[in-house]
Design a protein around this motif. Structure first.
Motif, PDB file in Angstrom:
ATOM      1  N   TRP A 122     -57.622  -0.570  -1.176  1.00 29.95           N
ATOM      2  CA  TRP A 122     -56.768   0.022  -0.158  1.00 29.95           C
ATOM      3  C   TRP A 122     -56.814   1.544  -0.321  1.00 29.95           C
ATOM      4  CZ3 TRP A 122     -55.366  -3.919  -3.394  1.00 29.95           C
ATOM      5  CH2 TRP A 122     -54.986  -5.132  -2.818  1.00 29.95           C
ATOM      6  N   LYS A 123     -56.791   2.267   0.761  1.00 29.72           N
ATOM      7  CA  LYS A 123     -56.609   3.716   0.688  1.00 29.72           C
ATOM      8  C   LYS A 123     -55.159   4.033   0.336  1.00 29.72           C
ATOM      9  CE  LYS A 123     -60.094   5.340   3.999  1.00 29.72           C
ATOM     10  NZ  LYS A 123     -60.276   6.066   5.285  1.00 29.72           N
ATOM     11  N   ALA A 124     -54.967   5.104  -0.422  1.00 31.16           N
ATOM     12  CA  ALA A 124     -53.626   5.583  -0.725  1.00 31.16           C
ATOM     13  C   ALA A 124     -53.360   6.866   0.053  1.00 31.16           C
ATOM     14  CB  ALA A 124     -53.476   5.851  -2.217  1.00 31.16           C
ATOM     15  N   ASP A 125     -52.182   6.964   0.617  1.00 27.98           N
ATOM     16  CA  ASP A 125     -51.764   8.206   1.261  1.00 27.98           C
ATOM     17  C   ASP A 125     -51.616   9.280   0.181  1.00 27.98           C
ATOM     18  OD1 ASP A 125     -49.432  10.129   2.137  1.00 27.98           O
ATOM     19  OD2 ASP A 125     -50.254   9.279   3.990  1.00 27.98           O
ATOM     20  N   LYS A 126     -52.192  10.440   0.389  1.00 30.49           N
ATOM     21  CA  LYS A 126     -52.186  11.470  -0.647  1.00 30.49           C
ATOM     22  C   LYS A 126     -50.839  12.139  -0.828  1.00 30.49           C
ATOM     23  CE  LYS A 126     -57.124  12.468  -0.675  1.00 30.49           C
ATOM     24  NZ  LYS A 126     -58.185  13.503  -0.617  1.00 30.49           N
ATOM     25  N   LYS A 145     -70.828   0.812   3.335  1.00 29.75           N
ATOM     26  CA  LYS A 145     -70.243  -0.450   3.767  1.00 29.75           C
ATOM     27  C   LYS A 145     -68.799  -0.190   4.176  1.00 29.75           C
ATOM     28  CE  LYS A 145     -69.381  -5.177   2.058  1.00 29.75           C
ATOM     29  NZ  LYS A 145     -70.178  -5.893   3.080  1.00 29.75           N
ATOM     30  N   GLN A 146     -68.351  -0.847   5.224  1.00 31.49           N
ATOM     31  CA  GLN A 146     -66.961  -0.736   5.670  1.00 31.49           C
ATOM     32  C   GLN A 146     -66.235  -2.032   5.338  1.00 31.49           C
ATOM     33  OE1 GLN A 146     -65.862   1.224   9.468  1.00 31.49           O
ATOM     34  NE2 GLN A 146     -64.913  -0.722  10.020  1.00 31.49           N
ATOM     35  N   VAL A 147     -65.061  -1.882   4.720  1.00 30.66           N
ATOM     36  CA  VAL A 147     -64.245  -3.057   4.396  1.00 30.66           C
ATOM     37  C   VAL A 147     -62.825  -2.819   4.889  1.00 30.66           C
ATOM     38  CG1 VAL A 147     -65.632  -3.705   2.389  1.00 30.66           C
ATOM     39  CG2 VAL A 147     -63.675  -2.191   2.087  1.00 30.66           C
ATOM     40  N   ALA A 148     -62.157  -3.900   5.203  1.00 32.91           N
ATOM     41  CA  ALA A 148     -60.762  -3.820   5.631  1.00 32.91           C
ATOM     42  C   ALA A 148     -59.855  -3.736   4.405  1.00 32.91           C
ATOM     43  CB  ALA A 148     -60.406  -5.048   6.469  1.00 32.91           C
ATOM     44  N   PRO A 149     -58.688  -3.119   4.536  1.00 30.84           N
ATOM     45  CA  PRO A 149     -57.767  -3.042   3.398  1.00 30.84           C
ATOM     46  C   PRO A 149     -57.369  -4.436   2.926  1.00 30.84           C
ATOM     47  CG  PRO A 149     -56.681  -2.350   5.438  1.00 30.84           C
ATOM     48  CD  PRO A 149     -58.127  -2.457   5.740  1.00 30.84           C
ATOM     49  N   GLY A 150     -57.498  -4.669   1.613  1.00 26.57           N
ATOM     50  CA  GLY A 150     -57.150  -5.951   1.040  1.00 26.57           C
ATOM     51  C   GLY A 150     -58.213  -7.021   1.164  1.00 26.57           C
ATOM     52  N   GLU A 151     -59.313  -6.714   1.851  1.00 21.01           N
ATOM     53  CA  GLU A 151     -60.409  -7.677   1.962  1.00 21.01           C
ATOM     54  C   GLU A 151     -61.048  -7.885   0.592  1.00 21.01           C
ATOM     55  OE1 GLU A 151     -64.875  -7.866   4.028  1.00 21.01           O
ATOM     56  OE2 GLU A 151     -63.404  -6.369   4.692  1.00 21.01           O
ATOM     57  N   TYR A 168     -56.880   2.689  -4.067  1.00 16.42           N
ATOM     58  CA  TYR A 168     -56.277   1.601  -4.832  1.00 16.42           C
ATOM     59  C   TYR A 168     -57.309   0.494  -5.029  1.00 16.42           C
ATOM     60  CZ  TYR A 168     -51.266   2.875  -4.833  1.00 16.42           C
ATOM     61  OH  TYR A 168     -50.040   3.455  -5.060  1.00 16.42           O
ATOM     62  N   HIS A 169     -57.341  -0.087  -6.238  1.00 20.71           N
ATOM     63  CA  HIS A 169     -58.250  -1.192  -6.505  1.00 20.71           C
ATOM     64  C   HIS A 169     -57.647  -2.149  -7.525  1.00 20.71           C
ATOM     65  CE1 HIS A 169     -59.373   2.314  -9.020  1.00 20.71           C
ATOM     66  NE2 HIS A 169     -59.591   1.428  -9.999  1.00 20.71           N
ATOM     67  N   GLN A 170     -57.989  -3.403  -7.358  1.00 18.99           N
ATOM     68  CA  GLN A 170     -57.712  -4.435  -8.347  1.00 18.99           C
ATOM     69  C   GLN A 170     -58.969  -5.283  -8.457  1.00 18.99           C
ATOM     70  OE1 GLN A 170     -55.816  -8.097  -5.828  1.00 18.99           O
ATOM     71  NE2 GLN A 170     -54.318  -6.594  -6.537  1.00 18.99           N
ATOM     72  N   PHE A 171     -59.200  -5.910  -9.621  1.00 14.69           N
ATOM     73  CA  PHE A 171     -60.399  -6.727  -9.745  1.00 14.69           C
ATOM     74  C   PHE A 171     -60.195  -7.855 -10.745  1.00 14.69           C
ATOM     75  CE2 PHE A 171     -61.114  -2.697 -12.101  1.00 14.69           C
ATOM     76  CZ  PHE A 171     -61.265  -3.167 -13.398  1.00 14.69           C
ATOM     77  N   TRP A 172     -61.087  -8.880 -10.639  1.00 13.04           N
ATOM     78  CA  TRP A 172     -61.023 -10.057 -11.496  1.00 13.04           C
ATOM     79  C   TRP A 172     -62.376 -10.772 -11.460  1.00 13.04           C
ATOM     80  CZ3 TRP A 172     -59.183  -9.591  -6.608  1.00 13.04           C
ATOM     81  CH2 TRP A 172     -59.572 -10.545  -5.663  1.00 13.04           C
ATOM     82  N   GLY A 173     -62.616 -11.641 -12.428  1.00 19.98           N
ATOM     83  CA  GLY A 173     -63.801 -12.483 -12.415  1.00 19.98           C
ATOM     84  C   GLY A 173     -63.516 -13.746 -11.617  1.00 19.98           C
ATOM     85  N   GLU A 174     -64.465 -14.116 -10.757  1.00 19.87           N
ATOM     86  CA  GLU A 174     -64.209 -15.241  -9.865  1.00 19.87           C
ATOM     87  C   GLU A 174     -64.591 -16.586 -10.476  1.00 19.87           C
ATOM     88  OE1 GLU A 174     -64.658 -15.863  -5.203  1.00 19.87           O
ATOM     89  OE2 GLU A 174     -66.617 -15.744  -6.166  1.00 19.87           O
ATOM     90  N   ASP A 175     -65.837 -16.737 -10.866  1.00 20.40           N
ATOM     91  CA  ASP A 175     -66.326 -18.041 -11.311  1.00 20.40           C
ATOM     92  C   ASP A 175     -66.637 -18.085 -12.799  1.00 20.40           C
ATOM     93  OD1 ASP A 175     -68.343 -16.192 -10.916  1.00 20.40           O
ATOM     94  OD2 ASP A 175     -69.830 -17.682 -10.326  1.00 20.40           O
TER      95      ASP A 175
END
Length: 222
Positions: A122-126, A145-151, A168-175
């Motif tokens: 997600w973009k953060a307001d500065k 590449k263009q992505v939607a917020p939260g995609e 803003y970013h969050q990440f995890w391992g999927e499989d």
């Protein structure tokens, strides 16, 4: 977190990195007793917070929300000696690194092997630092590449993405667990992390057994 848990998780990280043939520097294996013999020749490691970093981000549930990483090289805003940083991380299956951004750091996140690395952005307001609903332009392996917020964006092994400040970013391992590299501008985990829901960057430790190795914020000073 219990020290016994930290010891076990770092042992597991070393084994995982060895399986993927990612070799670590000698000091990644030094014991506290060995660290106690090190003098000013190791000041750069201490000052730049190089070394092991394991955290539950203050949530108290490491296997659900947490991260294991080691900072291999880093510059210093004080020394202004080098403009870059490198880390290697174990991102576990379904283990979330919580939503945050950096005011200053630009970083490439690289899936070095294992499972699929998933993330939401997600973009953060500065001004307000709140999430916005604006579309996001990122570069995956240099390709726009263009992505939607939260995609959900998925990186297979070998792929990378660039995070700019105020993203803003969050990440995890999927499989499966993922071996994840980070190449960035200078890293400062004390002053350059803005968590959406801050709890604590470094864990509170229950010393139920002796440490097998020290975390990057635990080195004895000379």
């Amino acid at each position: 977190m219990k020290r016994s848990e930290i010891n076990r998780y770092i042992r597991e990280a070393k084994e995982f990195m060895a399986v993927h043939r990612f070799l670590l520097p000698d000091w990644a294996y030094w014991t506290p007793a060995e660290w106690s013999t090190k003098g000013e020749e190791c000041d750069l490691i201490r000052e730049c917070a190089m070394g092991w970093d394991l955290t539950d981000f203050g949530w108290g549930d490491f296997e659900k929300i947490g991260l294991t990483l080691i900072t291999l090289r880093n510059g210093s805003f004080v020394r202004q000696d080098k403009p870059y940083c490198e880390k290697i991380m174990l991102v576990r299956k379904n283990q979330l690194t919580p939503t945050h951004f950096h005011w200053n750091k630009t970083e490439d996140i690289i899936n070095r092997g294992g499972g699929v690395l998933c993330m939401r952005l997600w973009k953060a307001d500065k001004v307000t630092e709140a999430k916005t609903d604006g579309q996001i332009i990122i570069f995956v392996d240099g390709v726009k590449k263009q992505v939607a917020p939260g995609e959900v964006l998925r990186l297979k092994p070998g792929q990378s993405v660039c995070y700019e400040p105020y993203l803003y970013h969050q990440f995890w391992g999927e499989d499966d667990h993922c071996l994840v590299g980070e190449v960035s501008t200078v890293n400062d985990d004390v002053k350059d992390n803005r968590f959406e829901d801050p709890k604590g960057r470094f864990p509170q430790i229950d010393e139920d057994e002796d440490p097998e190795c020290l975390l990057c914020n635990e080195y004895p000073m000379v």
